[in-house]
Scaffold this active site. Structure first.
Site, PDB file in Angstrom:
ATOM      1  N   LYS A 180       0.856  -1.178   0.000  1.00 58.82           N
ATOM      2  CA  LYS A 180       0.000   0.000   0.000  1.00 58.82           C
ATOM      3  C   LYS A 180       0.894   1.230   0.000  1.00 58.82           C
ATOM      4  O   LYS A 180       1.377   1.667   1.038  1.00 58.82           O
ATOM      5  CB  LYS A 180      -0.917  -0.023   1.234  1.00 58.82           C
ATOM      6  CG  LYS A 180      -2.239   0.731   1.071  1.00 58.82           C
ATOM      7  CD  LYS A 180      -2.074   2.224   0.913  1.00 58.82           C
ATOM      8  CE  LYS A 180      -1.518   2.876   2.156  1.00 58.82           C
ATOM      9  NZ  LYS A 180      -1.396   4.368   1.989  1.00 58.82           N
ATOM     10  N   GLY A 232       6.152   5.086   9.257  1.00 61.89           N
ATOM     11  CA  GLY A 232       5.468   6.367   9.196  1.00 61.89           C
ATOM     12  C   GLY A 232       5.486   7.058  10.545  1.00 61.89           C
ATOM     13  O   GLY A 232       6.377   6.830  11.365  1.00 61.89           O
ATOM     14  N   SER A 233       4.505   7.878  10.774  1.00 58.29           N
ATOM     15  CA  SER A 233       4.481   8.692  11.985  1.00 58.29           C
ATOM     16  C   SER A 233       4.172   7.842  13.212  1.00 58.29           C
ATOM     17  O   SER A 233       3.533   6.786  13.126  1.00 58.29           O
ATOM     18  CB  SER A 233       3.433   9.794  11.862  1.00 58.29           C
ATOM     19  OG  SER A 233       2.124   9.246  11.940  1.00 58.29           O
ATOM     20  N   THR A 234       4.597   8.327  14.367  1.00 53.46           N
ATOM     21  CA  THR A 234       4.308   7.631  15.620  1.00 53.46           C
ATOM     22  C   THR A 234       2.814   7.624  15.904  1.00 53.46           C
ATOM     23  O   THR A 234       2.273   6.629  16.415  1.00 53.46           O
ATOM     24  CB  THR A 234       5.092   8.280  16.767  1.00 53.46           C
ATOM     25  OG1 THR A 234       6.492   8.088  16.538  1.00 53.46           O
ATOM     26  CG2 THR A 234       4.723   7.672  18.107  1.00 53.46           C
ATOM     27  N   ALA A 236       0.318   7.500  13.721  1.00 59.05           N
ATOM     28  CA  ALA A 236      -0.285   6.441  12.907  1.00 59.05           C
ATOM     29  C   ALA A 236       0.156   5.070  13.397  1.00 59.05           C
ATOM     30  O   ALA A 236      -0.625   4.110  13.385  1.00 59.05           O
ATOM     31  CB  ALA A 236       0.088   6.635  11.444  1.00 59.05           C
ATOM     32  N   GLY A 237       1.405   4.958  13.843  1.00 63.66           N
ATOM     33  CA  GLY A 237       1.911   3.690  14.358  1.00 63.66           C
ATOM     34  C   GLY A 237       1.153   3.236  15.592  1.00 63.66           C
ATOM     35  O   GLY A 237       0.895   2.033  15.766  1.00 63.66           O
ATOM     36  N   GLU A 254       8.144   1.072  12.276  1.00 54.85           N
ATOM     37  CA  GLU A 254       9.325   1.943  12.222  1.00 54.85           C
ATOM     38  C   GLU A 254       8.775   3.359  12.147  1.00 54.85           C
ATOM     39  O   GLU A 254       8.204   3.764  11.144  1.00 54.85           O
ATOM     40  CB  GLU A 254      10.197   1.593  11.009  1.00 54.85           C
ATOM     41  CG  GLU A 254      11.635   2.080  11.137  1.00 54.85           C
ATOM     42  CD  GLU A 254      11.792   3.535  10.742  1.00 54.85           C
ATOM     43  OE1 GLU A 254      12.158   4.351  11.627  1.00 54.85           O
ATOM     44  OE2 GLU A 254      11.545   3.867   9.581  1.00 54.85           O
ATOM     45  N   CYS A 288      13.242  10.413   8.844  1.00 55.82           N
ATOM     46  CA  CYS A 288      13.008  10.201  10.277  1.00 55.82           C
ATOM     47  C   CYS A 288      14.299  10.017  11.059  1.00 55.82           C
ATOM     48  O   CYS A 288      14.333  10.272  12.266  1.00 55.82           O
ATOM     49  CB  CYS A 288      12.092   9.002  10.497  1.00 55.82           C
ATOM     50  SG  CYS A 288      12.664   7.475   9.742  1.00 55.82           S
ATOM     51  N   GLU A 385       8.781  15.918  16.380  1.00 57.59           N
ATOM     52  CA  GLU A 385       9.368  15.708  15.054  1.00 57.59           C
ATOM     53  C   GLU A 385       8.775  16.712  14.074  1.00 57.59           C
ATOM     54  O   GLU A 385       7.570  16.738  13.850  1.00 57.59           O
ATOM     55  CB  GLU A 385       9.114  14.285  14.576  1.00 57.59           C
ATOM     56  CG  GLU A 385       9.799  13.960  13.271  1.00 57.59           C
ATOM     57  CD  GLU A 385       9.630  12.513  12.855  1.00 57.59           C
ATOM     58  OE1 GLU A 385      10.599  11.915  12.374  1.00 57.59           O
ATOM     59  OE2 GLU A 385       8.509  11.979  13.010  1.00 57.59           O
TER      60      GLU A 385
END
Length: 481
Positions: A180, A232-234, A236-237, A254, A288, A385
């Site tokens: 994706k 991706g972003s924390t 979203a993680g 990650e 990142c 970030e």
């Protein structure tokens, strides 16, 4: 002539280019010109269902997981050759999609994926796929077998590179995949699908569906998926981790970083500033692992301030296709607003602006590179970030204070230590709570694992350890002979 001529009206599912289930599309916008450069199908749940079904069929009944390792290696070696033959096209595609300066794109975005694939191909025979263990209590065959269908969700900042850090170990392990790509950068994924066809990958082993957030969540929750790998972003993680936790689905995350470069009092400033140029402002700050907090000994403070001001002013900002450009645009208008919001917050907080670069006139989502000096380590611009060309500089008096500043973060992805004595630098690096620390600017390379402590993620990618995310460990009790 380019291999892929820009027709993006189908999805790569089950080894074929098939019409999508809906007529919606995603506009790919050049961040340098603000013009639409392509449109791709906007995947819906029915497309995800088809892609997962194809991957499921290829895993459960297809040849790929059952091939000898050397046969899977042969297919991916052909892919490596295709990547090498199309590096110039890959660089242009990624620079068009997200604005990476073309000189960097040729290396990081185009050559990098091939070198990463080659590293995995070299490591695969060394991985302990099988092991026999005997003891007084039994004899076991311990195997590492493919985890199954993998959902790989990749970001826009290094799309093909991050795809490859997931695809290579997953496919070598015998998994199948639904890829994706980010809505901002789907074009390189289309080219990858074409190259996989040319390499002879069996049908259904890799399926490609661009989609927005809601449909991406549907993929994460899909009962046909055995493993999710996300970069991706924390924020979203956390959401993906919660969804996978509910179903006990395997997951690798990650995530973000706010990495520190520590310059001890005997650091070589020439080497340190050269490294800051390469890995603090890389990809216009949109990486990142960039070292965006510069932690410097008080004895070097004034000279470093002068050097950083000179550095930023020497880095051309502008057209990503100009070979001289070092700072390109932000990937989107929203990303530019986000970065400029942090700069305004830093100014309002009282941090001194050491330097602010010039933003070019005309179209494009550019941000003037900015360096803040004497920043409170607890300030918002030092803690969150930013993902743009913004650096903060912090001064310390003792090594204990330097380590405390470096570790004063919810993140733990990367970092660096500079000192005249590499052993001394390594001793300080051991005290920094991050997944990677570079000593005097030396990179770890593609055969070492990378990943984060704390809120920078779960799991490791690359190196021999990179295979671990795509296998299940299974033990067989054997008769003693």
């Amino acid at each position: 002539m380019d291999l892929w001529q820009g027709r993006y009206d189908k999805l790569f599912v089950g080894g074929r280019w098939v019409p999508p289930a809906s007529d919606g599309d995603l506009a790919v916008i050049s961040p340098a010109t603000e013009e639409v450069v392509a449109r791709v199908p906007d995947g819906v749940e029915a497309d995800i269902d088809a892609a997962v079904a194809a991957a499921r069929e290829a895993f459960d009944r297809g040849p790929w997981p059952r091939l000898p390792l050397e046969d899977r290696v042969a297919v991916l070696r052909r892919l490596s050759g295709e990547l090498a033959a199309h590096e110039a096209e890959i660089a242009r595609l990624v620079s068009t999609e997200m604005g990476c300066p073309i000189t960097l794109s040729a290396k990081m975005q185009a050559m990098g994926p091939r070198l990463l694939l080659d590293a995995f191909l070299g490591l695969a025979p060394e991985y302990p796929w099988t092991d026999t263990r005997a003891s007084a209590t039994g004899k076991a065959l311990v195997t590492r077998e493919p985890v199954g269908v993998v959902a790989a969700i990749v970001p826009w900042n290094a799309p093909l590179l991050i795809t490859m850090i997931k695809l290579a170990p997953a496919l070598l392990a015998g998994c199948t995949m639904v890829l994706k790509p980010s809505p901002e950068t789907p074009l390189d994924a289309y080219l990858l699908g074409h190259l996989l066809e040319r390499a002879g990958l069996p049908a259904g082993v890799v399926n490609i569906v661009p989609a927005r957030r809601e449909v991406s969540e549907y993929l994460v929750r899909h009962h046909g998926v055995d493993k999710v790998s996300f970069t991706g972003s924390t924020a979203a993680g956390r959401r993906i981790g919660a969804l996978c936790g509910h179903d006990l689905r395997r997951v690798t995350l990650e995530l973000g970083g706010k990495s520190a470069a520590v310059l001890l009092d005997d650091a070589d400033l020439d080497a340190a500033v050269a490294a800051i140029r390469a890995v603090s402002l890389r990809n216009s700050g949109q990486v990142c692992s960039n070292k965006t907090r510069i932690v410097v000994a008080r004895s070097l403070r004034d000279e470093l301030h002068d050097r950083l001001a000179e550095l930023v002013r020497s880095m051309p900002v502008g057209d990503p296709f100009d070979p001289a450009t070092e700072i390109g645009p932000m990937v989107s208008e929203n990303q530019r607003k986000r970065v400029e919001g942090y700069i305004a917050d830093g100014e309002a907080s009282g941090a001194s602006v050491l330097v602010r670069g010039e933003r070019p006139e005309g179209p494009g989502w550019y941000v003037a590179p900015t360096v803040f000096a004497d920043v409170d380590p607890d300030a918002k611009i030092a803690q969150e970030e930013i993902f743009g060309p913004v650096l903060t500089v912090h001064t310390f008096d003792t090594e204990d204070e330097a380590v405390a500043i470096a570790n004063n973060s919810e993140y733990g992805l990367n970092g660096s230590v500079f000192a005249a004595d590499p052993e001394h630098a390594l001793a300080v690096a051991r005290r920094i709570r991050t997944g990677t620390v570079e000593v005097n600017g030396n990179p770890v390379g593609f055969t070492a694992p990378i990943g984060g402590f704390k809120n920078s993620g779960i799991g490791r990618e690359a190196g021999l350890e990179g295979f671990d995310a795509y296998v299940e460990i299974k033990s067989y009790g054997l008769p003693s002979l």
